[in-house]
Design a protein around this motif. Structure first.
Motif, PDB file in Angstrom:
ATOM      1  N   PRO A   3      66.375 -25.103 -83.076  1.00 48.65           N
ATOM      2  CA  PRO A   3      65.417 -25.677 -84.047  1.00 48.65           C
ATOM      3  C   PRO A   3      64.983 -24.788 -85.254  1.00 48.65           C
ATOM      4  O   PRO A   3      64.438 -25.111 -85.978  1.00 48.65           O
ATOM      5  N   THR A   4      65.359 -23.334 -84.946  1.00 46.69           N
ATOM      6  CA  THR A   4      65.023 -22.145 -85.960  1.00 46.69           C
ATOM      7  C   THR A   4      66.227 -21.581 -86.429  1.00 46.69           C
ATOM      8  O   THR A   4      65.776 -20.905 -87.506  1.00 46.69           O
ATOM      9  N   PRO A  34      71.046 -25.523 -93.225  1.00 48.73           N
ATOM     10  CA  PRO A  34      69.630 -25.133 -93.528  1.00 48.73           C
ATOM     11  C   PRO A  34      69.179 -23.729 -92.544  1.00 48.73           C
ATOM     12  O   PRO A  34      69.696 -23.582 -91.622  1.00 48.73           O
ATOM     13  N   GLY A  35      68.417 -23.074 -93.205  1.00 53.74           N
ATOM     14  CA  GLY A  35      67.751 -22.087 -92.430  1.00 53.74           C
ATOM     15  C   GLY A  35      68.740 -20.812 -92.120  1.00 53.74           C
ATOM     16  O   GLY A  35      69.779 -20.809 -92.602  1.00 53.74           O
ATOM     17  N   PRO A  36      68.340 -19.761 -91.417  1.00 53.61           N
ATOM     18  CA  PRO A  36      69.010 -18.600 -90.881  1.00 53.61           C
ATOM     19  C   PRO A  36      70.106 -19.000 -90.337  1.00 53.61           C
ATOM     20  O   PRO A  36      70.359 -19.792 -89.344  1.00 53.61           O
ATOM     21  N   LEU A  37      71.308 -17.877 -90.491  1.00 47.31           N
ATOM     22  CA  LEU A  37      72.419 -17.998 -89.547  1.00 47.31           C
ATOM     23  C   LEU A  37      72.658 -16.593 -88.861  1.00 47.31           C
ATOM     24  O   LEU A  37      72.475 -15.666 -89.542  1.00 47.31           O
ATOM     25  N   ALA A  38      72.906 -16.439 -87.702  1.00 47.67           N
ATOM     26  CA  ALA A  38      73.090 -15.499 -86.951  1.00 47.67           C
ATOM     27  C   ALA A  38      74.515 -15.549 -86.444  1.00 47.67           C
ATOM     28  O   ALA A  38      74.938 -16.749 -86.080  1.00 47.67           O
ATOM     29  N   SER A  39      75.154 -14.340 -86.189  1.00 45.73           N
ATOM     30  CA  SER A  39      76.600 -14.393 -85.859  1.00 45.73           C
ATOM     31  C   SER A  39      76.997 -13.094 -84.942  1.00 45.73           C
ATOM     32  O   SER A  39      76.112 -12.139 -85.002  1.00 45.73           O
ATOM     33  N   CYS A  40      77.859 -13.267 -84.029  1.00 46.67           N
ATOM     34  CA  CYS A  40      78.124 -12.356 -83.220  1.00 46.67           C
ATOM     35  C   CYS A  40      79.589 -12.627 -82.632  1.00 46.67           C
ATOM     36  O   CYS A  40      80.014 -13.730 -82.674  1.00 46.67           O
ATOM     37  N   LEU A  92      75.493 -11.905 -73.692  1.00 48.32           N
ATOM     38  CA  LEU A  92      75.323 -13.028 -74.719  1.00 48.32           C
ATOM     39  C   LEU A  92      73.964 -13.550 -74.364  1.00 48.32           C
ATOM     40  O   LEU A  92      73.066 -13.858 -75.745  1.00 48.32           O
ATOM     41  N   LEU A  93      73.330 -14.042 -73.419  1.00 46.60           N
ATOM     42  CA  LEU A  93      71.984 -14.724 -73.257  1.00 46.60           C
ATOM     43  C   LEU A  93      70.977 -13.736 -73.744  1.00 46.60           C
ATOM     44  O   LEU A  93      70.187 -14.177 -74.340  1.00 46.60           O
ATOM     45  N   HIS A  94      71.182 -12.419 -73.566  1.00 51.33           N
ATOM     46  CA  HIS A  94      70.122 -11.533 -73.719  1.00 51.33           C
ATOM     47  C   HIS A  94      70.015 -11.450 -75.282  1.00 51.33           C
ATOM     48  O   HIS A  94      68.935 -11.404 -76.046  1.00 51.33           O
ATOM     49  N   HIS A  95      71.146 -11.324 -76.004  1.00 47.61           N
ATOM     50  CA  HIS A  95      71.250 -11.418 -77.412  1.00 47.61           C
ATOM     51  C   HIS A  95      70.690 -12.790 -78.036  1.00 47.61           C
ATOM     52  O   HIS A  95      70.042 -12.525 -78.813  1.00 47.61           O
ATOM     53  N   PHE A  96      71.219 -13.815 -77.279  1.00 47.06           N
ATOM     54  CA  PHE A  96      70.602 -14.971 -77.976  1.00 47.06           C
ATOM     55  C   PHE A  96      69.008 -15.142 -77.630  1.00 47.06           C
ATOM     56  O   PHE A  96      68.320 -15.564 -78.614  1.00 47.06           O
ATOM     57  N   LYS A  97      68.390 -14.600 -76.631  1.00 46.70           N
ATOM     58  CA  LYS A  97      66.906 -14.675 -76.614  1.00 46.70           C
ATOM     59  C   LYS A  97      66.382 -13.700 -77.445  1.00 46.70           C
ATOM     60  O   LYS A  97      65.116 -14.131 -77.957  1.00 46.70           O
ATOM     61  N   ALA A  98      66.812 -12.717 -77.946  1.00 51.38           N
ATOM     62  CA  ALA A  98      66.307 -11.738 -79.057  1.00 51.38           C
ATOM     63  C   ALA A  98      66.366 -12.567 -80.310  1.00 51.38           C
ATOM     64  O   ALA A  98      65.299 -12.387 -81.027  1.00 51.38           O
ATOM     65  N   LEU A  99      67.545 -13.524 -80.678  1.00 54.74           N
ATOM     66  CA  LEU A  99      67.415 -14.012 -81.631  1.00 54.74           C
ATOM     67  C   LEU A  99      66.382 -15.062 -81.845  1.00 54.74           C
ATOM     68  O   LEU A  99      65.913 -15.292 -82.934  1.00 54.74           O
ATOM     69  N   GLU A 100      66.100 -15.909 -80.747  1.00 54.30           N
ATOM     70  CA  GLU A 100      65.233 -16.910 -80.563  1.00 54.30           C
ATOM     71  C   GLU A 100      63.802 -16.156 -81.029  1.00 54.30           C
ATOM     72  O   GLU A 100      63.137 -16.734 -81.862  1.00 54.30           O
ATOM     73  N   GLU A 101      63.441 -15.071 -80.388  1.00 52.91           N
ATOM     74  CA  GLU A 101      62.361 -14.473 -80.728  1.00 52.91           C
ATOM     75  C   GLU A 101      62.075 -13.908 -82.105  1.00 52.91           C
ATOM     76  O   GLU A 101      61.440 -14.243 -82.839  1.00 52.91           O
ATOM     77  N   GLN A 102      63.231 -13.502 -82.926  1.00 51.53           N
ATOM     78  CA  GLN A 102      63.365 -13.014 -84.223  1.00 51.53           C
ATOM     79  C   GLN A 102      63.023 -14.169 -85.068  1.00 51.53           C
ATOM     80  O   GLN A 102      62.440 -14.085 -86.101  1.00 51.53           O
ATOM     81  N   PHE A 103      63.526 -15.395 -84.848  1.00 54.94           N
ATOM     82  CA  PHE A 103      63.506 -16.508 -85.748  1.00 54.94           C
ATOM     83  C   PHE A 103      62.661 -17.547 -85.152  1.00 54.94           C
ATOM     84  O   PHE A 103      62.581 -18.810 -85.725  1.00 54.94           O
ATOM     85  N   SER A 104      61.647 -17.149 -84.399  1.00 54.25           N
ATOM     86  CA  SER A 104      60.696 -18.054 -83.654  1.00 54.25           C
ATOM     87  C   SER A 104      59.707 -18.907 -84.627  1.00 54.25           C
ATOM     88  O   SER A 104      59.122 -19.777 -84.505  1.00 54.25           O
ATOM     89  N   SER A 105      59.626 -18.006 -85.996  1.00 54.33           N
ATOM     90  CA  SER A 105      58.426 -18.553 -86.765  1.00 54.33           C
ATOM     91  C   SER A 105      58.519 -19.979 -87.275  1.00 54.33           C
ATOM     92  O   SER A 105      57.449 -20.669 -87.260  1.00 54.33           O
TER      93      SER A 105
END
Length: 140
Positions: free
Chosen positions: A19-20, A73-79, A109-122
């Motif tokens: 969603p974010t 649409p919106g931000p894109l994160a890659s790894c 990967l899961l830890h990284h994904f959760k950090a991204l969720e927090e970063q883009f949560s707004s």
């Protein structure tokens, strides 16, 4: 996922729409020790007594990002995810890598994904499930 492009088509391992933000994942199945050499822009693999040079996988992700950014649409994160946990990751340079594309083992990967969720949560990019479904349909 495969995108058409000139002069080549682009195949991506995984694209996750949240969603974010959108999360692009490239998976690599290298064995041995991977050395990332930024000044010469290459990756070197040592495996027992063999040494091989490869293109830096960051370039592949950068090309994919260039193709994706106008479409999403919106931000894109890659790894880049290294699939084998026995693969050793090293840098030939004392300085930090000059990229925002992390290279991680699959168990992170899961830890990284959760950090991204927090970063883009707004701010949600897709407010309703139907918006996300329409967007995915438009990619085909």
């Amino acid at each position: 996922m495969q995108l058409s492009g000139k002069p080549y088509n682009y195949q991506m391992d995984a694209l996750l729409l949240t969603p974010t933000f959108t999360f692009h994942i490239e998976v690599k199945n290298y064995t041995g020790t991977l050395w990332f050499d930024d000044p010469f822009d290459q990756m070197i693999r040592t495996n027992e007594e063999t040494e091989e040079g490869f293109r830096n996988p960051i370039h592949q992700v950068v090309r994919h990002r260039e193709k994706l950014l106008p479409l999403i649409p919106g931000p894109l994160a890659s790894c880049i995810v290294i699939n084998r946990s026995s693969t050793i990751l090293k840098s030939l340079n004392a300085k930090k890598r000059n990229t925002d594309i992390p290279i991680i083992h699959r168990h992170n990967l899961l830890h990284h994904f959760k950090a991204l969720e927090e970063q883009f949560s707004s701010a949600p990019v897709f407010r309703k499930k139907n918006e996300r479904r329409r967007y995915v349909s438009s990619l085909n």
